[in-house]
Design a protein around this motif. Structure first.
Motif, PDB file in Angstrom:
ATOM      1  N   VAL A 119      18.369   8.713  32.025  1.00  0.00           N
ATOM      2  CA  VAL A 119      18.806   9.555  30.910  1.00  0.00           C
ATOM      3  C   VAL A 119      18.965  10.979  31.428  1.00  0.00           C
ATOM      4  CG1 VAL A 119      17.737   8.148  29.114  1.00  0.00           C
ATOM      5  CG2 VAL A 119      16.396   9.909  30.238  1.00  0.00           C
ATOM      6  N   GLN A 120      19.976  11.638  30.942  1.00  0.00           N
ATOM      7  CA  GLN A 120      20.200  13.007  31.375  1.00  0.00           C
ATOM      8  C   GLN A 120      19.140  13.918  30.794  1.00  0.00           C
ATOM      9  OE1 GLN A 120      24.213  13.826  30.173  1.00  0.00           O
ATOM     10  NE2 GLN A 120      25.106  12.866  31.990  1.00  0.00           N
ATOM     11  N   ALA A 121      18.792  14.921  31.571  1.00  0.00           N
ATOM     12  CA  ALA A 121      17.759  15.846  31.132  1.00  0.00           C
ATOM     13  C   ALA A 121      18.316  16.818  30.109  1.00  0.00           C
ATOM     14  CB  ALA A 121      17.205  16.612  32.332  1.00  0.00           C
ATOM     15  N   GLY A 325      16.138   2.303  27.712  1.00  0.00           N
ATOM     16  CA  GLY A 325      15.929   1.106  26.918  1.00  0.00           C
ATOM     17  C   GLY A 325      15.693   1.413  25.456  1.00  0.00           C
ATOM     18  N   TRP A 326      14.875   2.405  25.176  1.00  0.00           N
ATOM     19  CA  TRP A 326      14.596   2.775  23.789  1.00  0.00           C
ATOM     20  C   TRP A 326      15.862   3.265  23.087  1.00  0.00           C
ATOM     21  CZ3 TRP A 326      15.625   7.815  22.395  1.00  0.00           C
ATOM     22  CH2 TRP A 326      15.846   8.715  23.457  1.00  0.00           C
ATOM     23  N   ALA A 327      16.728   3.969  23.850  1.00  0.00           N
ATOM     24  CA  ALA A 327      17.967   4.472  23.255  1.00  0.00           C
ATOM     25  C   ALA A 327      18.925   3.326  22.942  1.00  0.00           C
ATOM     26  CB  ALA A 327      18.631   5.468  24.206  1.00  0.00           C
ATOM     27  N   LEU A 328      18.958   2.295  23.812  1.00  0.00           N
ATOM     28  CA  LEU A 328      19.819   1.147  23.547  1.00  0.00           C
ATOM     29  C   LEU A 328      19.406   0.448  22.255  1.00  0.00           C
ATOM     30  CD1 LEU A 328      20.027  -0.343  27.150  1.00  0.00           C
ATOM     31  CD2 LEU A 328      21.913   0.688  25.874  1.00  0.00           C
ATOM     32  N   TRP A 387      39.488  -1.429  13.668  1.00  0.00           N
ATOM     33  CA  TRP A 387      38.034  -1.605  13.648  1.00  0.00           C
ATOM     34  C   TRP A 387      37.481  -2.013  15.011  1.00  0.00           C
ATOM     35  CZ3 TRP A 387      35.460  -6.063  14.908  1.00  0.00           C
ATOM     36  CH2 TRP A 387      36.229  -7.223  15.016  1.00  0.00           C
ATOM     37  N   TYR A 388      38.203  -2.886  15.722  1.00  0.00           N
ATOM     38  CA  TYR A 388      37.685  -3.356  17.006  1.00  0.00           C
ATOM     39  C   TYR A 388      37.666  -2.221  18.025  1.00  0.00           C
ATOM     40  CZ  TYR A 388      37.110  -6.039  21.271  1.00  0.00           C
ATOM     41  OH  TYR A 388      36.637  -6.513  22.476  1.00  0.00           O
ATOM     42  N   GLU A 389      38.711  -1.425  18.059  1.00  0.00           N
ATOM     43  CA  GLU A 389      38.758  -0.299  18.991  1.00  0.00           C
ATOM     44  C   GLU A 389      37.645   0.710  18.670  1.00  0.00           C
ATOM     45  OE1 GLU A 389      42.203  -2.610  19.346  1.00  0.00           O
ATOM     46  OE2 GLU A 389      41.367  -1.673  17.522  1.00  0.00           O
ATOM     47  N   GLN A 390      37.382   0.901  17.378  1.00  0.00           N
ATOM     48  CA  GLN A 390      36.290   1.798  17.004  1.00  0.00           C
ATOM     49  C   GLN A 390      34.938   1.227  17.455  1.00  0.00           C
ATOM     50  OE1 GLN A 390      36.448   3.402  12.906  1.00  0.00           O
ATOM     51  NE2 GLN A 390      38.461   2.421  12.748  1.00  0.00           N
ATOM     52  N   ALA A 391      34.809  -0.078  17.314  1.00  0.00           N
ATOM     53  CA  ALA A 391      33.550  -0.713  17.715  1.00  0.00           C
ATOM     54  C   ALA A 391      33.315  -0.588  19.213  1.00  0.00           C
ATOM     55  CB  ALA A 391      33.555  -2.178  17.297  1.00  0.00           C
ATOM     56  N   THR A 392      34.333  -0.876  20.027  1.00  0.00           N
ATOM     57  CA  THR A 392      34.161  -0.789  21.480  1.00  0.00           C
ATOM     58  C   THR A 392      33.991   0.652  21.937  1.00  0.00           C
ATOM     59  OG1 THR A 392      36.574  -0.833  21.761  1.00  0.00           O
ATOM     60  CG2 THR A 392      35.401  -2.927  21.952  1.00  0.00           C
ATOM     61  N   ALA A 393      34.611   1.593  21.220  1.00  0.00           N
ATOM     62  CA  ALA A 393      34.412   2.999  21.571  1.00  0.00           C
ATOM     63  C   ALA A 393      32.941   3.376  21.407  1.00  0.00           C
ATOM     64  CB  ALA A 393      35.293   3.887  20.705  1.00  0.00           C
ATOM     65  N   TYR A 394      32.314   2.856  20.359  1.00  0.00           N
ATOM     66  CA  TYR A 394      30.890   3.146  20.134  1.00  0.00           C
ATOM     67  C   TYR A 394      30.019   2.436  21.167  1.00  0.00           C
ATOM     68  CZ  TYR A 394      26.285   3.181  17.910  1.00  0.00           C
ATOM     69  OH  TYR A 394      24.947   3.337  17.658  1.00  0.00           O
ATOM     70  N   THR A 395      30.264   1.154  21.383  1.00  0.00           N
ATOM     71  CA  THR A 395      29.380   0.384  22.265  1.00  0.00           C
ATOM     72  C   THR A 395      29.547   0.769  23.729  1.00  0.00           C
ATOM     73  OG1 THR A 395      30.977  -1.431  22.517  1.00  0.00           O
ATOM     74  CG2 THR A 395      29.432  -1.564  20.668  1.00  0.00           C
ATOM     75  N   SER A 396      30.707   1.289  24.116  1.00  0.00           N
ATOM     76  CA  SER A 396      30.957   1.651  25.514  1.00  0.00           C
ATOM     77  C   SER A 396      30.550   3.083  25.831  1.00  0.00           C
ATOM     78  CB  SER A 396      32.443   1.474  25.852  1.00  0.00           C
ATOM     79  OG  SER A 396      32.867   0.168  25.621  1.00  0.00           O
ATOM     80  N   PRO A 398      28.620   6.279  26.708  1.00  0.00           N
ATOM     81  CA  PRO A 398      27.291   6.566  27.269  1.00  0.00           C
ATOM     82  C   PRO A 398      26.557   7.596  26.420  1.00  0.00           C
ATOM     83  CG  PRO A 398      28.995   7.672  28.538  1.00  0.00           C
ATOM     84  CD  PRO A 398      29.710   6.834  27.534  1.00  0.00           C
ATOM     85  N   TRP A 399      25.262   7.592  26.565  1.00  0.00           N
ATOM     86  CA  TRP A 399      24.425   8.566  25.862  1.00  0.00           C
ATOM     87  C   TRP A 399      23.444   9.142  26.854  1.00  0.00           C
ATOM     88  CZ3 TRP A 399      19.139   8.914  25.012  1.00  0.00           C
ATOM     89  CH2 TRP A 399      18.727   9.862  24.063  1.00  0.00           C
ATOM     90  N   ARG A 400      23.520  10.437  27.050  1.00  0.00           N
ATOM     91  CA  ARG A 400      22.656  11.141  28.006  1.00  0.00           C
ATOM     92  C   ARG A 400      22.686  10.470  29.377  1.00  0.00           C
ATOM     93  NH1 ARG A 400      16.836  12.582  25.645  1.00  0.00           N
ATOM     94  NH2 ARG A 400      16.709  13.437  27.772  1.00  0.00           N
ATOM     95  N   GLY A 401      23.881  10.070  29.785  1.00  0.00           N
ATOM     96  CA  GLY A 401      24.052   9.499  31.111  1.00  0.00           C
ATOM     97  C   GLY A 401      23.791   8.017  31.205  1.00  0.00           C
ATOM     98  N   VAL A 402      23.265   7.389  30.142  1.00  0.00           N
ATOM     99  CA  VAL A 402      22.974   5.956  30.151  1.00  0.00           C
ATOM    100  C   VAL A 402      24.174   5.205  29.589  1.00  0.00           C
ATOM    101  CG1 VAL A 402      21.452   4.144  29.265  1.00  0.00           C
ATOM    102  CG2 VAL A 402      20.518   6.377  29.899  1.00  0.00           C
ATOM    103  N   PRO A 403      24.679   4.168  30.278  1.00  0.00           N
ATOM    104  CA  PRO A 403      25.821   3.407  29.751  1.00  0.00           C
ATOM    105  C   PRO A 403      25.521   2.844  28.371  1.00  0.00           C
ATOM    106  CG  PRO A 403      25.394   2.811  32.030  1.00  0.00           C
ATOM    107  CD  PRO A 403      24.252   3.674  31.597  1.00  0.00           C
ATOM    108  N   GLY A 404      26.564   2.586  27.620  1.00  0.00           N
ATOM    109  CA  GLY A 404      26.406   2.059  26.279  1.00  0.00           C
ATOM    110  C   GLY A 404      25.857   0.646  26.273  1.00  0.00           C
TER     111      GLY A 404
END
Length: 678
Positions: A119-121, A325-328, A387-396, A398-404
């Protein structure tokens, strides 16, 4: 050499005797050039063979632990001298011209080797790299010792632990001192077997088998055994190394691979993998940091604010916090409806046996059924179109350097990209949903999408097995038909489908499927003969038994029985004499009798949970108390979790006509009895 009473020619002869037969022997002129300093050895194995002879002639006793350690130290010293002496002007050796893998120093552990980024600092951590400072733990010392030993002789090391406990990062840190070595990460089981078959020498190569179950577990035991045998052959061939095979396993996969059958008569699909792992070093990786590791982490936290954050919020689960892991889990539990639907499809497919690569066409088709209908109706046309493109945009994302939680699947370097985009579910999220969704049965649209869009035989067979052992029989049937559509010669699929049709009472279709099997499939032919016998066609049954009797004593036994029942005791006795004269026939027949009804489906039982056994015991107690509804409810829960045996038993004994319909047609996703489908 004068003090030993031996000449240089004697040393040359002894050295050549130590070299593998396929390796070119040393010539006298070559060794003379070495001694005069006019050339540098092209292959270290040739140099070391000569040095080893000379060292032993000087009196080093390698039969003692001290002598072995001394020889090991000398080899490392000579390896370093040889590495330094080659220089940039020497001709490339066989190792340098190897085509498998890449130099270790050229690889990115995150992009190429699946090491989790941290995770990014927050404030004060902008200048930190993608990986946090490494804190060695107990498993690291064993691992690094084995890596050093691999400089001399081939080694297999597998780290076993839960998701995000630091297994892959530990492997990466352990190989940083292997100067001049290459690393090869096979894309899949087929690439592994093919690569090992094509390359006689893989000297000074790390074979990277992260998630080792990808290579050693399969719904086709033959394919998995081939991979295990190829690795065993490599490790047992000194002339092909030294090589270092590194792997990781989740605990449940390790248990499956290393647990022997309860009886020697039971099918043993993982015998080769179990032998392979027993010949290597399996190291346990703890879930959390012990006191010493925590103390070291606190010292390192002064230079890495990410470690400081993990220590404040992660307890002892430092690596899980750093891997996000907690972020996922948070992103999964708080996802928008369309993203949550996509993640649930991916989680259901993976926990039911689908491989890591999830095809986009399947995900899109199945996820639509997971979106709440009321939510779907209240959205705009633009939302429904995207809807599908929006869903994959969210799931893909990253958050603070961690992949979706669900990201595009990127093949290893040098491997072609798949024709269709695929996605991969985060390991930590898979482990989480295996518990939270354990008793959830996917909706009908999930099974229909799988039967329409999947093309991989292993994926289709695994999902068919998951459906069958949840009594979702029509879904299993459609998946097996799809399997035979994409892989017409799949023997396991043919057998599975025939047994399913027999189980539901469709003997006519079962017979037709048995007839599709190749002539060499004696198991299918014997079952065809049994069906013809039960249908009253003893003439064809006898003809089949005679044809395969040469290879299967049980077929001869059945033929003798038929001849005796037909009033031909002389012929029956003649056949029995043949069987008695064969010392292996009786053992073979007892073995076949034991496994006939379960051998073909054994691969699915490996993944069955203990839920059914526990709930069946409770069901028996409630049955004694007269709580029939409670018994059936527990049996249905067990079926939803993957063990339909309690529900089958109830259906056959206490549920009357409803039970017969259940056994004949199975259940729908919602638990209702399926309408007639065959």
């Amino acid at each position: 050499m004068s003090h030993s009473g031996r000449s240089r020619a004697d040393a040359l002869k002894a050295a050549n005797q130590r070299l593998p037969k396929e390796q070119k022997p040393l010539a006298k002129s070559t060794v003379s050039d070495w001694f005069r300093g006019e050339s540098v050895p092209k292959q270290f194995d040739q140099l070391w063979a000569l040095v080893e002879v000379l060292v032993q002639w000087r009196g080093l006793d390698v039969s003692t632990p001290r002598g072995k350690a001394g020889m090991h130290a000398k080899r490392l010293t000579w390896q370093e001298l040889w590495d330094g002496a080659r220089g940039s002007t020497t001709e490339p050796s066989a190792v340098q011209t190897a085509t498998l893998g890449n130099p270790i120093e050229d690889l990115d552990p995150i992009r190429h080797l699946e090491v989790h980024p941290a995770v990014q600092a927050g404030q004060g951590g902008s200048d930190l790299g993608p990986l946090p400072l490494y804190v060695p733990r107990n498993h690291d010392w064993q691992l690094r010792d084995e890596v050093e030993q691999a400089r001399v002789s081939s080694r297999l090391v597998v780290l076993v632990g839960d998701s995000s406990t630091g297994k892959t990062r530990a492997l990466w840190e352990a190989i940083q001192h292997l100067s001049g070595w290459r690393l090869w990460r096979p894309a899949d089981r087929t690439a592994l077997v093919d690569g090992l078959a094509r390359h006689a020498s893989l000297a000074r190569t790390v074979i990277w088998l992260n998630e080792t179950q990808r290579y050693l577990l399969s719904s086709s035991p033959t394919a998995a055994n081939n991979a295990a045998v190829a690795l065993r052959d490599l490790l047992a061939s000194p002339g092909r190394g030294p090589v270092l095979v590194l792997g990781t396993l989740w605990r449940d996969a390790h248990d499956v691979l290393t647990t022997a059958p309860a009886s020697h008569l039971d099918p043993d699909d993982n015998a080769q993998a179990r032998t392979l792992l027993s010949g290597g070093l399996v190291i346990d990786v703890a879930e959390g940091f012990d006191d010493d590791a925590l103390a070291e982490a606190r010292r390192a936290a002064a230079s890495d604010v990410r470690l400081d954050e993990a220590l404040r919020h992660g307890g002892r689960r430092i690596t899980q916090y750093l891997a996000g892991g907690w972020a996922l889990v948070y992103r999964y539990e708080h996802a928008r409806p369309e993203a949550r639907a996509l993640l649930d499809v991916a989680a259901d497919a993976r926990r039911l046996g689908h491989g890591e690569a999830l095809h986009e066409a399947f995900l899109r088709a199945a996820a639509a059924a997971y979106v709440d209908p009321e939510h779907w109706r209240t959205q705009t046309e633009q939302w429904r179109a995207t809807w599908y493109e929006q869903a994959t945009a969210y799931t893909s994302h990253p958050w603070r350097g961690v992949p979706g939680p669900l990201t595009p699947d990127i093949p290893p370097p040098g491997h072609p990209s798949p024709a269709e985009r695929c996605y991969r579910l985060a390991d930590y999220l898979l482990q989480y949903t295996e518990t939270t969704r354990r008793c959830h049965v996917p909706p009908t649209a999930f099974w229909e999408a799988a039967a329409q869009h999947l093309t991989d035989s292993d994926d289709l067979r695994a999902l068919a097995g998951a459906a069958y052992f949840r009594l979702r029989l029509r879904y299993a049937d459609s998946l097996l038909h799809r399997l035979l559509e994409v892989d017409n010669g799949n023997l396991h699929g043919l057998r599975f489908l025939a047994r399913l049709r027999e189980a539901v009472g469709d003997r006519r279709s079962a017979e037709q499927i048995y007839r599709r099997a190749p002539d060499h499939d004696h198991w299918a032919r014997k079952n065809l003969a049994r069906l013809r016998e039960e249908a009253g066609d003893r003439e064809e049954a006898e003809r089949i038994y005679r044809k395969i009797g040469e290879f299967d004593p049980t077929a001869l036994r059945n033929l003798a029985r038929l001849r005796k029942e037909a009033g031909d005791p002389e012929e029956a006795e003649r056949i029995y004499r043949i069987l008695r004269a064969d010392p292996y026939a009786d053992r073979w027949m007892r073995y076949q009798d034991r496994i006939a009804d379960r051998k073909d489906a054994h691969f699915i039982y490996r993944h069955a949970t203990a839920t059914g056994e526990h709930q069946l015991a409770l069901a028996k107690l409630r049955e004694k108390a007269g709580n029939r509804e409670g018994v059936e409810q527990l049996a249905r829960q067990a079926a939803d979790a993957g063990d339909a045996s309690p529900l089958r038993a109830l259906a056959a004994t206490t549920m009357g006509e409803e039970g017969q319909r259940l056994l004949r047609y199975g259940l729908e996703s919602d638990g209702s009895i399926s309408p007639p489908w065959w």
